[in-house]
Design a protein around this motif. Structure first.
Motif, short mmCIF file in Angstrom:
data_model
loop_
_atom_site.label_atom_id
_atom_site.label_comp_id
_atom_site.label_asym_id
_atom_site.label_seq_id
_atom_site.Cartn_x
_atom_site.Cartn_y
_atom_site.Cartn_z
N GLY A 1 0.81 -1.21 0.00
CA GLY A 1 0.00 0.00 0.00
C GLY A 1 0.84 1.26 0.00
N ALA A 2 0.16 2.37 -0.09
CA ALA A 2 0.84 3.66 -0.01
C ALA A 2 1.36 3.84 1.41
N TYR A 3 2.64 4.15 1.54
CA TYR A 3 3.23 4.33 2.87
C TYR A 3 2.63 5.56 3.53
N TYR A 4 2.34 6.54 2.69
CA TYR A 4 1.81 7.80 3.23
C TYR A 4 0.41 8.07 2.70
N ALA A 5 -0.51 7.15 3.04
CA ALA A 5 -1.89 7.31 2.56
C ALA A 5 -2.49 8.60 3.07
N GLN A 6 -2.10 8.99 4.30
CA GLN A 6 -2.62 10.26 4.88
C GLN A 6 -1.61 11.41 4.71
N GLY A 7 -0.70 11.27 3.77
CA GLY A 7 0.32 12.30 3.60
C GLY A 7 1.51 12.03 4.50
N ILE A 8 2.66 12.56 4.12
CA ILE A 8 3.88 12.35 4.89
C ILE A 8 3.72 12.93 6.29
N ARG A 9 4.06 12.12 7.29
CA ARG A 9 3.91 12.60 8.66
C ARG A 9 5.19 12.33 9.44
N PRO A 10 5.80 13.35 10.00
CA PRO A 10 7.02 13.16 10.77
C PRO A 10 6.77 12.28 12.00
N VAL A 11 7.76 11.48 12.37
CA VAL A 11 7.60 10.53 13.47
C VAL A 11 8.53 10.87 14.63
N SER A 12 8.21 10.25 15.76
CA SER A 12 9.00 10.42 16.98
C SER A 12 10.02 9.28 17.06
N ILE A 13 11.26 9.63 17.39
CA ILE A 13 12.36 8.67 17.38
C ILE A 13 13.04 8.61 18.74
N HIS A 14 13.28 7.38 19.19
CA HIS A 14 14.00 7.13 20.44
C HIS A 14 15.48 6.89 20.12
N GLY B 1 20.79 25.20 14.35
CA GLY B 1 21.34 24.80 13.06
C GLY B 1 20.72 23.53 12.48
N LEU B 2 20.06 22.74 13.34
CA LEU B 2 19.46 21.48 12.86
C LEU B 2 18.11 21.77 12.23
N LYS B 3 18.07 21.71 10.92
CA LYS B 3 16.85 22.09 10.20
C LYS B 3 15.94 20.91 9.91
N GLY C 1 10.26 13.96 13.30
CA GLY C 1 9.67 15.16 13.90
C GLY C 1 10.24 15.47 15.27
N GLU C 2 10.62 14.41 16.00
CA GLU C 2 11.26 14.65 17.30
C GLU C 2 12.23 13.53 17.64
N LEU C 3 13.28 13.92 18.36
CA LEU C 3 14.29 12.98 18.84
C LEU C 3 14.25 12.96 20.36
N HIS C 4 14.23 11.75 20.93
CA HIS C 4 14.24 11.62 22.39
C HIS C 4 15.57 11.03 22.82
N TRP C 5 16.32 11.80 23.60
CA TRP C 5 17.67 11.38 23.98
C TRP C 5 17.93 11.83 25.40
N GLY D 1 10.46 22.14 13.64
CA GLY D 1 9.10 22.51 14.04
C GLY D 1 8.13 21.34 13.97
N GLY D 2 8.69 20.11 13.90
CA GLY D 2 7.81 18.94 13.84
C GLY D 2 7.18 18.73 12.47
N GLU D 3 7.63 19.54 11.50
CA GLU D 3 7.07 19.44 10.14
C GLU D 3 8.06 18.74 9.22
N THR D 4 7.56 18.23 8.11
CA THR D 4 8.43 17.64 7.09
C THR D 4 9.25 18.74 6.44
#
Lengths: 360, 360
Positions: free
Chosen positions: A167-180, A294-296, A311-315, A324-327
């Protein structure tokens, strides 16, 4: 029959194709599969296409015990005109042979394998979906089949290719994800299997991935096994950062996979005169770039999703929102350009797409 | 039928047992095998003994792609009186569950598994060989069977136990071997899979092992992946050194396997008042101990061989003969004591042997 002639046995009971429902990823398989066997002495032989069905192996087959396996993942796309394009299949087959070398698996004939891929996709071409964003995932893999428990390279193998409409990976449009960002578990280390596409690297990542999912994150960002400091991959994708005006991605140091999408992204970026740096990137550098503004952007690249914005990094207990949590702009541009080439909607200046032989 | 009742389907065509010929290791298999299935929701179910035969899996089964597998290796021994003893089966089943935990595989019921092992060995007891030094190797293993290509823990598994009569490891007497100290390839790293008994660790070692064999060495001595300096394992065995009067072996730091034979050797040594040090050992320390004359012995420990003396170490182009190239005193004593317990020829003060239920 010559060793290079591909025998074809057609299914007598074609399956229902999934209709309208969510295809998802790697859950449905087509009517046929490609098989080829290897025996020490005889080499690779008996290439054939047969109805998709179970593989019967002796319980002592080495693949079950010692994970002597290698695999690939690539896609075929249906164009608006109904033609079918494979994306960079030669790059994947060349990488399969590099994985084979690391795993002590005998090399395959890449030309024969490419012919097999094309013949299989042509036979099951009605399975290539046409809805926006869908594609046919192609999974070539090799498993050690010798029934012997001694720890040594197998003297028998099977090469298999299966196909899965996805299927389409981004059926609802590209969405940034949260990363551990993973502090403890390690995916692979220099000197190990990390640069090969082989089961062990994926087995090694499951536990951390589960932990991240339980904490609400989509994926894990892997740090290197030596210093626990340098960034390696994100989930099972390569990773890019936009720091200032440059795109920065970890150099291929032996512990990360040389992604085909990674390479495609680098070549696109350079064609746009975006500076690309392949080098060591520490998590501290990312933290500093984030704090200084500087991290865009941050995003993963891989065959399944093409790109996956972070969209976010957890460290170390801190949540750092990226872009800004956007693509971001580069991520979106790579996605647009690559998919346009893949679906035949844009010129292909790099010669990446490969049409099926003999198609209209 | 209760979930814990083991269904038995006997073979109607028992195989010829290998007679007089070299049994070797893991090349012949008995008439039956044990199977049990897992499905998410239902849990482990349908424990059964069936005729030994092929396992048919969907080609998309996760074990083929992502090496989500775990295994064990233990032995049953025939005593001079014809009784059959399992050696420390509970330790192996406990370790299987530790491997399962690392691999995100659901735990098995260790009591049920022990019962299954015993019932299977009892059914195939005529396969337990009686020639000196022979035994029945028991290989429990778990493979992920869900046919789905997404990288995530499988929702289906199969637990299998197969049995293989194996020959005397030292038919010509214990012989020390030549070992290549590996400078480049790494077996496993802290944070990775090294402490689990899973295919990926073995796949990762094949290439270096091939190289060592080509150069005339029996096995590889693995150094750690972080510093490339600390000793980890030898081949797929744990390793011991006798330095002065002490037995020294790498501590369990997460990257090496907690060998059952390693543990047995440590407990025997301590019962003899031999000081045992479980700690980090660098290859430099071994070189220095060799040069000062303090390195008296080196040997591997594992289920297949029990012990494997190291006669020479090759490191950075230098050949270092250990203990005059002869089997050392501790190595020989461990071998003698362990095998005497295993074959029921000596008292078993540790309670390591486990007789089959209901045998004479």
């Amino acid at each position: 029959m010559g060793a290079y002639e591909i025998e074809i046995e057609r299914t007598s009971s074609p399956k229902e194709k999934p209709q309208g429902e969510a295809l998802g990823f790697g859950r449905f398989f087509t009517d046929h599969m490609f098989l080829m066997d290897y025996d020490a002495g005889e080499g690779w032989h008996h290439p054939r296409i047969v109805p998709y069905g179970p593989i019967a192996l002796d319980p002592a087959a080495k693949a079950f015990h010692y994970a002597q396996t290698a695999f690939e993942g690539l896609k075929a796309y249906r164009t608006d005109e109904g033609r079918i394009l494979l994306f960079r299949p030669r790059s994947n087959l060349a990488r399969l042979n590099r994985s084979n070398e690391r795993l002590s698996i005998p090399p395959i004939d890449e030309e024969l394998a490419l012919r097999a891929l094309k013949e299989l996709v042509r036979l099951d071409r009605d399975w290539v979906p046409s809805e926006p964003g869908t594609s046919l995932y192609i999974r070539p893999f090799i498993i050690a089949t010798e029934p012997a428990l001694g720890v040594s390279p197998s003297r028998q193998y099977r090469f298999v290719v299966i196909l899965s409409p996805v299927g389409a990976y981004y059926a609802q449009g590209i969405r940034p994800v949260s990363i551990h960002v993973e502090p403890d578990y390690v995916r692979a280390v220099r000197g190990g299997l990390g640069a090969a596409k082989t089961g062990g690297n994926y087995a090694s990542g499951l536990r951390a991935q589960e932990g991240a999912a339980e904490a609400g994150h989509a994926q894990v960002l892997w740090l290197d096994g030596v210093h626990r400091r340098y960034i390696e991959e994100v989930g099972s994708m390569n990773v890019f950062f936009r720091i200032g005006d440059a795109a920065v991605t970890p150099a291929l140091g032996g512990s990360i996979l040389a992604g085909v999408t990674r390479d495609s992204a680098i070549r696109l970026l350079r064609s746009w005169d975006v500076p690309v740096e392949e080098r060591a990137i520490s998590i501290d550098e990312i933290v500093e770039a984030h704090e200084s503004g500087g991290l865009k952007e941050a995003f993963g690249t891989g065959t399944a999703a093409v790109v996956s914005p972070i969209g976010e990094l957890h460290w170390r207990g801190e949540r750092r929102v990226v872009g800004g949590g956007e693509t971001g702009e580069l991520c979106r541009r790579i996605y647009g350009s690559l998919t346009a080439i893949q679906y035949g909607r844009a010129p292909d200046p790099f010669g990446w797409t490969e049409p099926l032989d003999g198609q209209p």
